[in-house]
Write an enzyme that holds these catalytic residues in place. Sequence first.
Site, PDB file in Angstrom:
ATOM      1  N   HIS A 127      41.212 103.445  50.217  1.00  0.00           N
ATOM      2  CA  HIS A 127      40.601 103.076  51.497  1.00  0.00           C
ATOM      3  C   HIS A 127      41.564 103.355  52.656  1.00  0.00           C
ATOM      4  O   HIS A 127      41.151 103.829  53.708  1.00  0.00           O
ATOM      5  CB  HIS A 127      40.180 101.599  51.493  1.00  0.00           C
ATOM      6  CG  HIS A 127      39.049 101.316  50.535  1.00  0.00           C
ATOM      7  ND1 HIS A 127      37.929 102.115  50.450  1.00  0.00           N
ATOM      8  CD2 HIS A 127      38.876 100.322  49.626  1.00  0.00           C
ATOM      9  CE1 HIS A 127      37.113 101.613  49.532  1.00  0.00           C
ATOM     10  NE2 HIS A 127      37.667 100.537  49.008  1.00  0.00           N
ATOM     11  N   ASP A 156      32.299 108.829  51.390  1.00  0.00           N
ATOM     12  CA  ASP A 156      32.315 108.260  50.039  1.00  0.00           C
ATOM     13  C   ASP A 156      33.424 108.894  49.194  1.00  0.00           C
ATOM     14  O   ASP A 156      33.780 110.049  49.405  1.00  0.00           O
ATOM     15  CB  ASP A 156      30.938 108.488  49.384  1.00  0.00           C
ATOM     16  CG  ASP A 156      30.722 107.580  48.181  1.00  0.00           C
ATOM     17  OD1 ASP A 156      31.482 106.604  48.019  1.00  0.00           O
ATOM     18  OD2 ASP A 156      29.790 107.856  47.394  1.00  0.00           O
ATOM     19  N   GLU A 179      19.325 117.987  58.888  1.00  0.00           N
ATOM     20  CA  GLU A 179      19.818 118.844  57.823  1.00  0.00           C
ATOM     21  C   GLU A 179      20.796 118.015  56.988  1.00  0.00           C
ATOM     22  O   GLU A 179      21.429 117.088  57.495  1.00  0.00           O
ATOM     23  CB  GLU A 179      20.552 120.055  58.421  1.00  0.00           C
ATOM     24  CG  GLU A 179      19.653 120.964  59.241  1.00  0.00           C
ATOM     25  CD  GLU A 179      18.615 121.683  58.389  1.00  0.00           C
ATOM     26  OE1 GLU A 179      18.994 122.174  57.301  1.00  0.00           O
ATOM     27  OE2 GLU A 179      17.444 121.753  58.798  1.00  0.00           O
ATOM     28  N   ASN A 223      27.579  96.707  50.580  1.00  0.00           N
ATOM     29  CA  ASN A 223      28.979  96.706  50.150  1.00  0.00           C
ATOM     30  C   ASN A 223      29.552  95.295  49.977  1.00  0.00           C
ATOM     31  O   ASN A 223      30.631  95.119  49.414  1.00  0.00           O
ATOM     32  CB  ASN A 223      29.861  97.521  51.117  1.00  0.00           C
ATOM     33  CG  ASN A 223      29.693  99.027  50.966  1.00  0.00           C
ATOM     34  OD1 ASN A 223      29.786  99.780  51.930  1.00  0.00           O
ATOM     35  ND2 ASN A 223      29.441  99.488  49.736  1.00  0.00           N
TER      36      ASN A 223
HETATM   37  C1  IPE Z   1      27.837 104.257  50.831  1.00  0.00           C
HETATM   38  O1  IPE Z   1      28.697 104.420  49.782  1.00  0.00           O
HETATM   39  C2  IPE Z   1      28.438 103.332  51.856  1.00  0.00           C
HETATM   40  C3  IPE Z   1      29.572 103.839  52.597  1.00  0.00           C
HETATM   41  C4  IPE Z   1      30.120 105.015  52.458  1.00  0.00           C
HETATM   42  C5  IPE Z   1      30.113 102.938  53.568  1.00  0.00           C
HETATM   43  P1  IPE Z   1      28.590 103.518  48.453  1.00  0.00           P
HETATM   44  O2  IPE Z   1      29.713 103.962  47.607  1.00  0.00           O
HETATM   45  O3  IPE Z   1      28.552 102.090  48.820  1.00  0.00           O
HETATM   46  O4  IPE Z   1      27.182 103.944  47.867  1.00  0.00           O
HETATM   47  P2  IPE Z   1      26.616 103.858  46.392  1.00  0.00           P
HETATM   48  O5  IPE Z   1      26.815 102.440  45.931  1.00  0.00           O
HETATM   49  O6  IPE Z   1      27.403 104.807  45.560  1.00  0.00           O
HETATM   50  O7  IPE Z   1      25.175 104.263  46.506  1.00  0.00           O
HETATM   51  C1  IPE Z   2      33.678 104.755  50.303  1.00  0.00           C
HETATM   52  O1  IPE Z   2      34.410 104.896  49.128  1.00  0.00           O
HETATM   53  C2  IPE Z   2      34.159 103.591  51.126  1.00  0.00           C
HETATM   54  C3  IPE Z   2      33.197 102.485  51.227  1.00  0.00           C
HETATM   55  C4  IPE Z   2      32.044 102.438  50.655  1.00  0.00           C
HETATM   56  C5  IPE Z   2      33.600 101.367  52.039  1.00  0.00           C
HETATM   57  P1  IPE Z   2      34.046 104.089  47.811  1.00  0.00           P
HETATM   58  O2  IPE Z   2      34.830 102.832  47.798  1.00  0.00           O
HETATM   59  O3  IPE Z   2      32.584 103.922  47.681  1.00  0.00           O
HETATM   60  O4  IPE Z   2      34.601 105.080  46.719  1.00  0.00           O
HETATM   61  P2  IPE Z   2      33.963 105.394  45.292  1.00  0.00           P
HETATM   62  O5  IPE Z   2      32.531 105.753  45.492  1.00  0.00           O
HETATM   63  O6  IPE Z   2      34.120 104.158  44.474  1.00  0.00           O
HETATM   64  O7  IPE Z   2      34.789 106.529  44.779  1.00  0.00           O
HETATM   65 MG    MG Z   3      31.141 104.981  46.750  1.00  0.00          MG
END
Ligand code: IPE
Ligand code: IPE
Ligand code: MG
Length: 229
Positions: free
Chosen positions: A35, A18, A196, A66
């Site tokens: 990304h 994330d 964990e 997503n």
């Molecule tokens: C979880 O991250 C999904 C992935 C890392 C693929 P998100 O960014 O989608 O999760 P939320 O929305 O913050 O809970």
């Molecule tokens: C994780 O990064 C990638 C996916 C969920 C595909 P995010 O796109 O969720 O990045 P933040 O949480 O907005 O920083």
């Molecule tokens: Mg995220």
Amino acid sequence: MGDRLDTGRARHVAIIMDGNGRWAKKRALPRAIGHQRGVEAVRRLVRALEPMELECLTLYAFSSENWKRSEDEVDDLMNLMRKFIKSDLPEFIANDVKLKIIGDWQSLAPDIVAMLEDALAQTAKGKQTLAVALNYGGQHEIARAAAKAAAKGEVSVESIAAHLDTADLPPLDLLIRTSGEIRLSNFLLWQSAYAEMLFVDTLWPDFEPAHLKQALDDFARRERRYGGR
Ligand code: IPE
Ligand code: IPE
Ligand code: MG
């Protein structure tokens, strides 16, 4: 879930990757660049996997939630997936990495499904497993497994576990989430029962193999009890 022998060394680590968006935002860059840099972090990690002696690394790449993101962002993510498989498959094969996909990946775009099927076939003999969660949601995985168990006439912890997407993987030892969020976001809910957990502030594109090594060292010092004494 397999045996629960504590050897101190992790066999199966999963990561909620994330923070790509925030990484980009901090630099006033488009989310797509975040990304892209996230894919590079995955590549670095996979290249560094062998000496870590993990049996399986599971990465949360795209959740079933997503799809709520903008069409452009979803397209960017799917295109990155296409590019990544194409560019890195030869390396997986050369490095004995066995690809596995968990989640409802069969309902992704047909060309992606075909690429994944080909990649699965070509890496089937690999030693270390890289499991990628695509269109994955833990609740749905449990519901699917329970339905299969019920169809066979026995609903129990064991029979559900035997039908999870991860049934052939070692038990989950350590779950890591980057970016400072402290939640599971529907990832490996069943498998996390006694895993964990490690939540780190590092944004995913900044995550280095050294961070994983550090996490494995920390893990080796933890005392797991499983409810006993
Ligand atoms: C979880 O991250 C999904 C992935 C890392 C693929 P998100 O960014 O989608 O999760 P939320 O929305 O913050 O809970
Ligand atoms: C994780 O990064 C990638 C996916 C969920 C595909 P995010 O796109 O969720 O990045 P933040 O949480 O907005 O920083
Ligand atoms: Mg995220």
